[in-house]
Design an enzyme around this catalytic site. Structure first.
Site, PDB file in Angstrom:
ATOM      1  N   TRP A 140       2.010   1.901  -3.544  1.00  0.00           N
ATOM      2  CA  TRP A 140       0.895   2.363  -4.332  1.00  0.00           C
ATOM      3  C   TRP A 140       1.044   3.717  -4.262  1.00  0.00           C
ATOM      4  O   TRP A 140       0.745   4.517  -5.404  1.00  0.00           O
ATOM      5  CB  TRP A 140      -0.341   1.904  -3.881  1.00  0.00           C
ATOM      6  N   HIS A 141       1.289   4.541  -3.073  1.00  0.00           N
ATOM      7  CA  HIS A 141       1.206   5.974  -2.746  1.00  0.00           C
ATOM      8  C   HIS A 141       2.509   6.656  -3.643  1.00  0.00           C
ATOM      9  O   HIS A 141       2.297   7.477  -4.192  1.00  0.00           O
ATOM     10  CB  HIS A 141       1.481   6.130  -1.352  1.00  0.00           C
ATOM     11  N   GLY A 142       3.573   6.032  -3.878  1.00  0.00           N
ATOM     12  CA  GLY A 142       4.428   6.485  -4.764  1.00  0.00           C
ATOM     13  C   GLY A 142       5.670   5.739  -4.907  1.00  0.00           C
ATOM     14  O   GLY A 142       6.179   4.697  -4.117  1.00  0.00           O
ATOM     15  N   ALA A 181       0.849  -1.104   0.124  1.00  0.00           N
ATOM     16  CA  ALA A 181      -0.104  -0.140   0.122  1.00  0.00           C
ATOM     17  C   ALA A 181       0.883   1.206  -0.009  1.00  0.00           C
ATOM     18  O   ALA A 181       0.448   2.291  -0.621  1.00  0.00           O
ATOM     19  CB  ALA A 181      -0.948  -0.032   1.036  1.00  0.00           C
ATOM     20  N   PHE A 237       0.312  10.307  -6.974  1.00  0.00           N
ATOM     21  CA  PHE A 237      -0.237   8.890  -7.004  1.00  0.00           C
ATOM     22  C   PHE A 237      -1.061   8.157  -7.767  1.00  0.00           C
ATOM     23  O   PHE A 237      -1.025   6.988  -7.885  1.00  0.00           O
ATOM     24  CB  PHE A 237      -0.595   8.447  -5.425  1.00  0.00           C
TER      25      PHE A 237
END
Lengths: 79, 491
Positions: free
Chosen positions: B350-352, B347, B491
């Site tokens: 996923w943000h960056g 996760a 993102f």
């Protein structure tokens, strides 16, 4: 009922937008020049916008939006 | 094109007017016939039989909303539209035959490859370059750098969930590719969520366009609160305290550094939940209802509670498509903690595409694991500490998230212990007021929002429009010059 209320809502928004355009100086003109080249309709759209801007300037309406902006920024210390 | 701009206001005004015109003479159409669940379908539902029926099923409103969404996306870079169309095509084709394991795996792998190339290629390329001394890769393969299409993480996740939901039988696959195209591209939630589930969205596109006074009232409140959060709280906190301190942490003392760390926690909340509020409000004006994406996250009584309140659409996506398939709450505590660590690390990624996001996710996973281990320990009179301790952990973990590299993170942590600085940064009273407002938004009783919503619902349509217009003009006048992009766009 719901449909006519929606029409009134959208129409009122458009009237507000036109009022904003009238009283916001050259904000809309700046926006049009900031939008990337729109290709074949670029010259045409700019001509139309400039024509409307000339008309607005001819009316001599004050730039109330900038005045409001200055007052809020001065009052809050923001900006 | 970002929401709090004059350009978007004009765009939305045109979209609302054309949408209204296209639905003016609508009757109450029967819902479009849908194929049964995958297991019940015969062999005749493949693309070969489907394509001839497409043109007759593309109604004008759907076509217009797709065109408007692609126009909205093209404002960043028209080439991104080709990518989004490709993602939609993969999802549509994968959904049609999602009952077949090979098709399902191929389509999801295809979507992950798209995400991997466009979002993570540079990260792995640069990391590999650093590992190899950054000579050959940087000198000879620098042309391979890939630009990051805005919002790609959001719409590829929607595409994956569409295929998965078709495979599970939660939704019936859509034969009409334009239904899937609208689901993937719908402009209010396209570039920064919320991540809308197909099961919530697709049934709504078959219904006639209806926006009642309650929906308009809720939309006005959401749009104005979103604009206030973004244009006033988030943007000003950024320029007043967060950016100056994070740009030069070595010269700061602890008071301004602490204010900047707390300020960033408020900034990212107001930035992202502000975007979500505007997105949900704009969708409501077009007749679509989305779930709320934030629920006062800074009053959470634990990290698991925090993740049930923060970016709810992503948290539930990760729970349903990653955490539970990986094992979820099955097995012993050690197994659960391992699953949490893995899930949250992914996760974070996923943000960056960066090590800081990976570490941020890992640390959240570790903290969630500790919380899981302590679940049965009675807190007794210390129960009141749950909220401040959660806040402390969440705000502390925003430091690596914001600082972008290890040096920056360590410099901020070091500045938090420094009595005197030489940078001359002062915390202006406006920043403290904005921090207080941001925190208050998390603690105001939800009944107050309901009261405001109820009051707006009783206002006639023309009054709702005037309130929306006047509020928007006031907020635009209050905002700083220029356009500050939303944090979650990256993102």
């Amino acid at each position: 009922m719901s449909r006519s209320a929606n029409a009134i809502f959208v129409l009122a928004l458009w009237v507000c937008l036109l009022t904003l355009w009238l009283f916001s100086g050259e904000q809309f003109l700046d926006l049009m020049f900031a939008i990337p080249d729109a290709g074949p309709v670029d010259d045409w759209s700019l001509t139309v916008v400039v024509w409307f801007e000339d008309m607005r300037a001819g009316l001599g309406v004050p730039d109330l939006f900038s005045a409001l902006r200055g007052a809020i920024h001065g009052w809050t210390g923001l900006g | 094109m970002v929401f709090p701009t004059l350009e978007f206001v004009l765009f939305l005004a045109v979209v609302l007017a054309v949408n209204l015109a296209l639905t003016w003479r609508q009757g109450t159409p029967a819902p479009a016939p849908e194929p049964g669940p995958p297991a019940a379908r015969g062999p005749g539902s493949g693309p070969g039989r489907v394509l001839p029926a497409i043109a007759s099923r593309l109604d004008a409103r759907k076509a217009f909303l797709i065109a408007a969404s692609y126009w909205f996306y093209a404002a960043w870079d028209w080439r991104f539209c080709l990518l989004m169309a490709g993602v939609s095509a993969i999802a549509w084709a994968g959904g049609l035959r999602a009952d077949r394991r090979a098709v399902r795996i191929a389509s999801i792998a295809g979507l992950l490859v798209v995400l991997g190339i466009f979002k993570y290629f540079n990260f792995f390329f640069l990391s590999l370059g650093q590992l190899l001394g950054d000579t050959f890769l940087a000198r000879d393969l620098g042309w391979m750098r890939v630009i990051l299409p805005v919002g790609i993480s959001f719409y590829t996740f929607q595409a994956i969930s569409y295929v998965m939901d078709c495979a599970r039988g939660d939704i019936a696959p859509r034969r009409n590719p334009f239904d899937v195209a609208l689901y993937i591209s719908f402009f209010p939630q396209l570039v920064a969520g919320p991540i809308v589930r197909a099961a919530d969205f697709l049934p709504q596109i078959d219904r006639p366009y209806v926006v009642d006074t309650a929906m308009r009232g809720a939309a006005v409140l959401l749009i104005l609160s979103g604009l206030f959060k973004k244009m006033v709280v988030a943007n000003y906190l950024s320029v007043l305290i967060v950016d100056p301190v994070f740009a030069f942490p070595d010269g700061q003392a602890w008071p301004e550094t602490l204010a900047a760390v707390i300020g960033y926690g408020i900034q990212i909340y107001c930035d992202f939940s502000g975007y979500s509020d505007i997105a949900i409000g704009v969708a409501l004006l077009l007749g679509y209802r989305f779930q709320r994406n934030f629920n006062q996250p800074y009053r959470a009584r634990g990290l698991s509670d925090f993740w049930r309140r923060w970016h709810i659409s992503l948290s539930s996506w990760i729970r349903d498509y990653l955490y539970i398939p990986l094992g979820g709450n099955r097995g012993g505590v050690a197994r659960q903690v391992w699953t949490l660590l893995l899930t949250m690390t992914l996760a974070g990624l996923w943000h960056g595409a960066g090590w800081n996001f990976l570490v941020w996710g890992f640390l959240h996973g570790a903290a969630l694991g500790v919380e899981r281990g302590l679940r049965r320990v009675p807190l007794g009179p210390l129960r009141w500490l749950a909220v401040p301790v959660t806040l402390l952990i969440v705000f502390a973990l925003w430091i690596p998230f914001r600082a972008a590299d290890w040096e920056g993170t360590l410099a901020i942590l070091s500045a938090l212990t420094r009595a005197e600085g030489f940078a001359g940064t002062v915390v202006p009273p406006q920043a403290l007021a904005l921090i207080a407002i941001g925190l208050a938004m998390n603690w105001l009783p939800l009944a107050m929002r309901d009261v405001a919503e109820g009051a707006l619902m009783r206002v006639p349509a023309v009054g709702q429009a005037l309130i929306l217009a006047a509020g928007t003009i006031l907020l635009f006048a209050t905002a700083q010059d220029g356009v500050a992009p939303f944090i979650y766009f990256q993102f």
